[in-house]
Write a protein that holds these residues in place. Structure first.
Motif, PDB file in Angstrom:
ATOM      1  N   VAL A 121      -1.615   0.329  11.998  1.00 19.39           N
ATOM      2  CA  VAL A 121      -1.379   1.139  10.698  1.00 19.39           C
ATOM      3  C   VAL A 121      -2.556   1.991  10.323  1.00 19.39           C
ATOM      4  O   VAL A 121      -3.694   1.625  10.540  1.00 19.39           O
ATOM      5  N   SER A 122      -2.086   3.175   9.911  1.00 19.79           N
ATOM      6  CA  SER A 122      -3.034   4.341   9.639  1.00 19.79           C
ATOM      7  C   SER A 122      -2.729   4.858   8.457  1.00 19.79           C
ATOM      8  O   SER A 122      -1.760   4.980   7.798  1.00 19.79           O
ATOM      9  N   TYR A 123      -3.887   5.394   7.775  1.00 22.13           N
ATOM     10  CA  TYR A 123      -4.132   6.018   6.444  1.00 22.13           C
ATOM     11  C   TYR A 123      -3.450   7.416   6.672  1.00 22.13           C
ATOM     12  O   TYR A 123      -4.142   8.007   7.624  1.00 22.13           O
TER      13      TYR A 123
ATOM     14  N   LYS B 299       3.516  12.352   0.123  1.00 20.31           N
ATOM     15  CA  LYS B 299       3.421  11.704   1.652  1.00 20.31           C
ATOM     16  C   LYS B 299       3.106  10.191   1.890  1.00 20.31           C
ATOM     17  O   LYS B 299       2.407   9.777   0.798  1.00 20.31           O
ATOM     18  N   GLN B 300       3.765   9.640   2.590  1.00 22.07           N
ATOM     19  CA  GLN B 300       3.614   8.239   2.579  1.00 22.07           C
ATOM     20  C   GLN B 300       2.263   7.753   2.948  1.00 22.07           C
ATOM     21  O   GLN B 300       1.612   8.303   3.972  1.00 22.07           O
ATOM     22  N   ALA B 301       1.650   6.938   1.965  1.00 20.96           N
ATOM     23  CA  ALA B 301       0.396   6.645   2.185  1.00 20.96           C
ATOM     24  C   ALA B 301      -0.252   6.013   3.536  1.00 20.96           C
ATOM     25  O   ALA B 301      -1.015   6.341   4.328  1.00 20.96           O
ATOM     26  N   PHE B 302       0.575   5.135   4.157  1.00 23.49           N
ATOM     27  CA  PHE B 302       0.162   4.298   5.584  1.00 23.49           C
ATOM     28  C   PHE B 302       1.500   4.513   6.439  1.00 23.49           C
ATOM     29  O   PHE B 302       2.555   4.456   5.791  1.00 23.49           O
ATOM     30  N   THR B 303       1.299   4.778   7.562  1.00 27.66           N
ATOM     31  CA  THR B 303       2.202   4.563   8.593  1.00 27.66           C
ATOM     32  C   THR B 303       1.898   3.713   9.702  1.00 27.66           C
ATOM     33  O   THR B 303       0.664   3.503   9.836  1.00 27.66           O
ATOM     34  N   GLN B 304       2.919   3.291  10.444  1.00 29.49           N
ATOM     35  CA  GLN B 304       2.782   2.246  11.383  1.00 29.49           C
ATOM     36  C   GLN B 304       3.498   2.758  12.472  1.00 29.49           C
ATOM     37  O   GLN B 304       4.520   3.054  12.657  1.00 29.49           O
ATOM     38  N   ASP B 305       2.704   2.679  13.798  1.00 32.07           N
ATOM     39  CA  ASP B 305       3.253   3.060  15.046  1.00 32.07           C
ATOM     40  C   ASP B 305       3.945   1.819  15.571  1.00 32.07           C
ATOM     41  O   ASP B 305       4.136   0.804  15.276  1.00 32.07           O
TER      42      ASP B 305
ATOM     43  N   VAL C   7       0.783  -1.156   0.061  1.00 30.28           N
ATOM     44  CA  VAL C   7      -0.063  -0.007   0.097  1.00 30.28           C
ATOM     45  C   VAL C   7       0.881   1.257  -0.118  1.00 30.28           C
ATOM     46  O   VAL C   7       0.132   2.309  -0.023  1.00 30.28           O
ATOM     47  N   ASN C   8       2.196   1.256   0.176  1.00 25.08           N
ATOM     48  CA  ASN C   8       3.076   2.441   0.242  1.00 25.08           C
ATOM     49  C   ASN C   8       4.046   2.149  -1.104  1.00 25.08           C
ATOM     50  O   ASN C   8       4.806   2.823  -1.245  1.00 25.08           O
ATOM     51  N   GLU C   9       3.321   1.566  -2.283  1.00 21.04           N
ATOM     52  CA  GLU C   9       4.077   1.582  -3.259  1.00 21.04           C
ATOM     53  C   GLU C   9       4.183   3.008  -4.008  1.00 21.04           C
ATOM     54  O   GLU C   9       3.492   3.797  -3.769  1.00 21.04           O
ATOM     55  N   ARG C  10       5.419   3.010  -4.712  1.00 26.84           N
ATOM     56  CA  ARG C  10       5.676   4.299  -5.233  1.00 26.84           C
ATOM     57  C   ARG C  10       6.140   4.116  -6.618  1.00 26.84           C
ATOM     58  O   ARG C  10       6.617   3.145  -6.993  1.00 26.84           O
ATOM     59  N   VAL C  11       5.763   5.178  -7.573  1.00 27.16           N
ATOM     60  CA  VAL C  11       6.259   5.250  -9.052  1.00 27.16           C
ATOM     61  C   VAL C  11       6.725   6.651  -9.341  1.00 27.16           C
ATOM     62  O   VAL C  11       5.965   7.659  -8.933  1.00 27.16           O
TER      63      VAL C  11
END
Length: 372
Positions: free
Chosen positions: A149-151, A138-144, A121-125
């Motif tokens: 995991v939050s959008y 901005k990174q799509a999802f972050t993890q604490d 879900v954090n794929e980049r192109v």
């Protein structure tokens, strides 16, 4: 001697200019070198080259968008496969033949699948996060630290050009693919939602709880809070808080507005892991139901992505056709008639020969020869 230098040089200069034009046309196969050669051809060429530059630029943009769309499509297909795998593992875990150790092993496998999902879900192109909405930097999802995991993106899609002054939405957001609707309501109706769920209206705007959790505040497409808010009553203790709205508002013009509560798919996966580790069959069943909803939401988003991708594919074909058309017109407009040029070249040679012969004869004239 009779003085004919001025008229002769004038004629010779005209011939030289014509010869230079013919030489240019023969070497380049083009009609004109600059605007003074033919103002009509030059103006038309400027118009056609401008069109070519515009449509070549559009084609480049569409090609870049198509590349991102292709990655989004394949990534979303992989996300659905992983969600399907997680569902199968939960079904396996619910089986009475499995013991505590087996269920904990299944939970570990699902944890691995969750990490794979987080990467996807954090794929980049092209240095852009493809599932962050319009905030592609901005990174799509972050993890604490606890693994939640939050959008992190927004609910607004980026637009890309498909024609001059015409734009279309591209891609899907992380909220589209990794959350599902748990409840919905329209203006005048009540709405209740659980802790952690996100409220989105049918205009695509998100409504967020304030720190005191007493009101929902509307945020615009740029992520800025607006003056609009909804009063909320909060009951229970974390993580089981419930937020209740007595009556949903209308749009500013009085028209009906729909609100939906979105549940995070990663939270549903965490619930499944917890249920398996605690050997809770009822919780496993609830988790499976949630993951079914999550897969359906991802599948719906995949269909929407396919429809948007088709729009850009059609636009690419249309732009390619137009580019070819203007390219042909540009060539035809400034393409020299080589047969005509060859004839002009022969004519100029004859005129040169005649002129130099006249010059030679004139140079032999003298007063003595004239009198004799």
């Amino acid at each position: 001697m009779i003085n004919t230098d001025r008229s002769t040089l004038y004629r010779l200069d005209i011939l030289n200019q014509q010869q230079m034009r013919v030489n240019y046309q023969q070497s380049t196969k083009k009609k004109i070198d600059d605007g003074s050669d033919d103002s009509v051809v030059y103006s038309q060429q400027l118009f056609l080259e401008d069109k070519l530059n515009v449509y070549n630029g559009l084609k480049t943009q569409i090609n870049n968008t198509t590349a991102q769309n292709d990655v989004s499509d394949s990534t979303l297909a992989g996300i659905k496969d992983l969600l399907d795998t997680i569902k199968k593992e939960i079904i396996k875990g619910r089986n009475d033949t499995n013991d505590d150790i087996s269920r904990k092993s299944i939970a570990t496998q699902i944890e691995g699948a969750k990490e794979n999902l987080y990467t996807m879900v954090n794929e980049r192109v092209q240095d852009e996060y493809i599932f962050s909405g319009s905030e592609t930097n901005k990174q799509a999802f972050t993890q604490d630290a606890n693994g939640k995991v939050s959008y992190n993106g927004n609910t607004t899609l980026r637009k890309s050009a498909v024609e001059i002054d015409s734009y279309r939405d591209r891609g899907v957001t992380g909220l589209d693919i990794m959350s599902y609707t748990t409840t919905a309501g329209v203006s005048g109706q009540p709405l209740s939602f659980k802790e952690g769920e996100r409220i989105i209206d049918d205009n695509g705007r998100e409504w967020k709880l304030n720190d005191a959790q007493t009101v929902l505040v509307e945020y615009d497409e740029d992520g800025k809070s607006t003056k609009n808010f909804i009063e909320v009553k909060t009951t229970g203790e974390s993580p089981d808080k419930v937020h209740e709205i007595t009556s949903l508002p209308t749009n500013e013009d009085g028209s009906e507005k729909t609100f939906t509560a979105k549940h995070n798919t990663f939270d549903a996966i965490d619930d499944a892991i917890k249920a398996l580790k605690s050997n809770d069959g009822d919780a496993m069943s609830l988790a499976l139901e949630s993951l079914n909803n999550a897969w359906n939401a991802a599948n719906t988003a995949h269909g929407e992505l396919g429809a948007r991708n088709a729009t850009f594919e059609a636009a690419e074909e249309r732009i390619t056709t137009k580019t070819t058309h203007f390219d042909v017109l540009a060539i035809q407009n400034n393409d020299a008639d080589l047969t005509k040029v060859a004839i002009e070249s022969q004519q100029l040679q004859l005129i040169y020969t005649s002129l130099y012969s006249s010059i030679s004869k004139a140079s032999k004239l003298s007063l003595v020869n004239y009198l004799s």
